[in-house]
Motif scaffolding. Structure first.
Motif, PDB file in Angstrom:
ATOM      1  N   HIS A 127       0.844  -1.192   0.000  1.00 19.39           N
ATOM      2  CA  HIS A 127       0.000   0.000   0.000  1.00 19.39           C
ATOM      3  C   HIS A 127       0.879   1.240   0.000  1.00 19.39           C
ATOM      4  O   HIS A 127       1.810   1.361   0.801  1.00 19.39           O
ATOM      5  N   TYR A 128       0.614   2.170  -0.929  1.00 24.38           N
ATOM      6  CA  TYR A 128       1.280   3.465  -0.916  1.00 24.38           C
ATOM      7  C   TYR A 128       0.540   4.361   0.080  1.00 24.38           C
ATOM      8  O   TYR A 128      -0.646   4.652  -0.096  1.00 24.38           O
ATOM      9  N   ASP A 186      -0.926  -7.433  -4.943  1.00 20.26           N
ATOM     10  CA  ASP A 186      -2.043  -6.545  -5.220  1.00 20.26           C
ATOM     11  C   ASP A 186      -1.768  -5.235  -4.494  1.00 20.26           C
ATOM     12  O   ASP A 186      -1.597  -5.229  -3.270  1.00 20.26           O
ATOM     13  N   ALA A 187      -1.713  -4.136  -5.227  1.00 26.91           N
ATOM     14  CA  ALA A 187      -1.292  -2.858  -4.665  1.00 26.91           C
ATOM     15  C   ALA A 187      -2.460  -1.892  -4.547  1.00 26.91           C
ATOM     16  O   ALA A 187      -3.409  -1.940  -5.325  1.00 26.91           O
ATOM     17  N   THR A 188      -2.366  -1.006  -3.561  1.00 22.66           N
ATOM     18  CA  THR A 188      -3.340   0.063  -3.364  1.00 22.66           C
ATOM     19  C   THR A 188      -2.588   1.344  -3.054  1.00 22.66           C
ATOM     20  O   THR A 188      -1.405   1.321  -2.706  1.00 22.66           O
ATOM     21  N   THR A 239       5.809   1.518 -11.088  1.00 17.46           N
ATOM     22  CA  THR A 239       5.175   0.549 -10.203  1.00 17.46           C
ATOM     23  C   THR A 239       4.884  -0.707 -10.996  1.00 17.46           C
ATOM     24  O   THR A 239       4.162  -0.660 -11.994  1.00 17.46           O
ATOM     25  N   ALA A 294       3.300  -4.345 -10.402  1.00 12.71           N
ATOM     26  CA  ALA A 294       2.530  -5.125  -9.448  1.00 12.71           C
ATOM     27  C   ALA A 294       1.544  -6.007 -10.188  1.00 12.71           C
ATOM     28  O   ALA A 294       1.295  -5.828 -11.387  1.00 12.71           O
ATOM     29  N   SER A 300      -1.681  -6.122  -9.523  1.00 10.41           N
ATOM     30  CA  SER A 300      -2.845  -5.268  -9.767  1.00 10.41           C
ATOM     31  C   SER A 300      -2.676  -3.991  -8.962  1.00 10.41           C
ATOM     32  O   SER A 300      -1.837  -3.916  -8.060  1.00 10.41           O
ATOM     33  N   PHE A 301      -3.476  -2.983  -9.298  1.00 10.51           N
ATOM     34  CA  PHE A 301      -3.456  -1.732  -8.531  1.00 10.51           C
ATOM     35  C   PHE A 301      -4.856  -1.154  -8.448  1.00 10.51           C
ATOM     36  O   PHE A 301      -5.583  -1.115  -9.438  1.00 10.51           O
TER      37      PHE A 301
END
Length: 206
Positions: A149-150, A164-166, A177, A179, A181-182
């Motif tokens: 997570h950012y 899986d990124a948020t 980035t 990843a 997914s985002f």
């Protein structure tokens, strides 16, 4: 944008496409399975490389870090458990003291990572400290992560091919980035990461 098989975009992107402000490719431009295999191999390679740099932590300021390396191509560290506690969801004032034209890698262990907010500077040949912004020669290698997570603005690129990124709204990522997914509203920029890698070459028999 490159999409695998179907064109599924929102109205805003459709309008950008109609106005010629972006292009969306659909089909076999990339083999995503092969690309992600390659990215996983790259993340594992970076994590397995010998550490050849050091992370110096300010004794009076746990978030004051200096990444010091002397390799002309690629300088690598792996965070310790204690350093990860400061990194995970915190704030890092990071100075990169590496040769001009070289790159830095921070291997970040852990399945779930909250990326820190950062302020990154480099030290030039004259010893002057300069903020990097979109020119940060740094990669965060989240080689074990299944999610990250950012939490806000950060300089440097993130490699996390299984994650899986948020990202929170309002921040800016000054780097690439990569990843699985985002989802989120953070703004993306770009920073180059292009070291020389040793490739495995099969011997030729005659």
């Amino acid at each position: 944008f490159v999409m695998g098989e179907n064109l599924t975009v929102g109205g805003e992107i459709a309008e950008y496409m109609a106005n010629g402000n972006c292009k969306v490719y659909v089909g076999e431009l990339f083999d995503f399975d092969e690309e992600f295999k390659r990215l996983n191999n790259r993340a594992e390679l970076l994590a397995s490389e010998d550490v050849n740099a050091e992370l110096i932590v300010d004794p009076y300021f746990a978030s004051g870090w200096t990444f010091k390396g002397e390799d002309e191509n690629l300088n690598i560290i792996t965070l310790t458990d204690e350093q990860f506690k400061t990194f995970n969801g915190g704030y890092i004032d990071l100075t990169l003291d590496i040769p001009e034209g070289s790159y830095a890698v921070i291997n970040v262990p852990g399945n779930k990572v909250d990326m820190p907010r950062t302020s990154v500077s480099t030290i030039d040949e004259s010893g002057q400290k300069t903020s990097t912004y979109e020119n940060t020669p740094l990669l965060y290698n989240l080689y074990e992560a299944t999610s990250f997570h950012y939490t806000g603005s950060i300089q440097g690129s993130t490699l996390a091919p299984n994650a899986d990124a948020t990202g929170d709204e309002g921040g800016h990522v000054a780097g690439a980035t990569i990843a699985k997914s985002f989802e989120g509203g953070i703004e993306f920029g770009y920073s180059k990461f292009d070291p020389e890698f040793l490739e495995v070459v099969e011997p030729v028999t005659t």
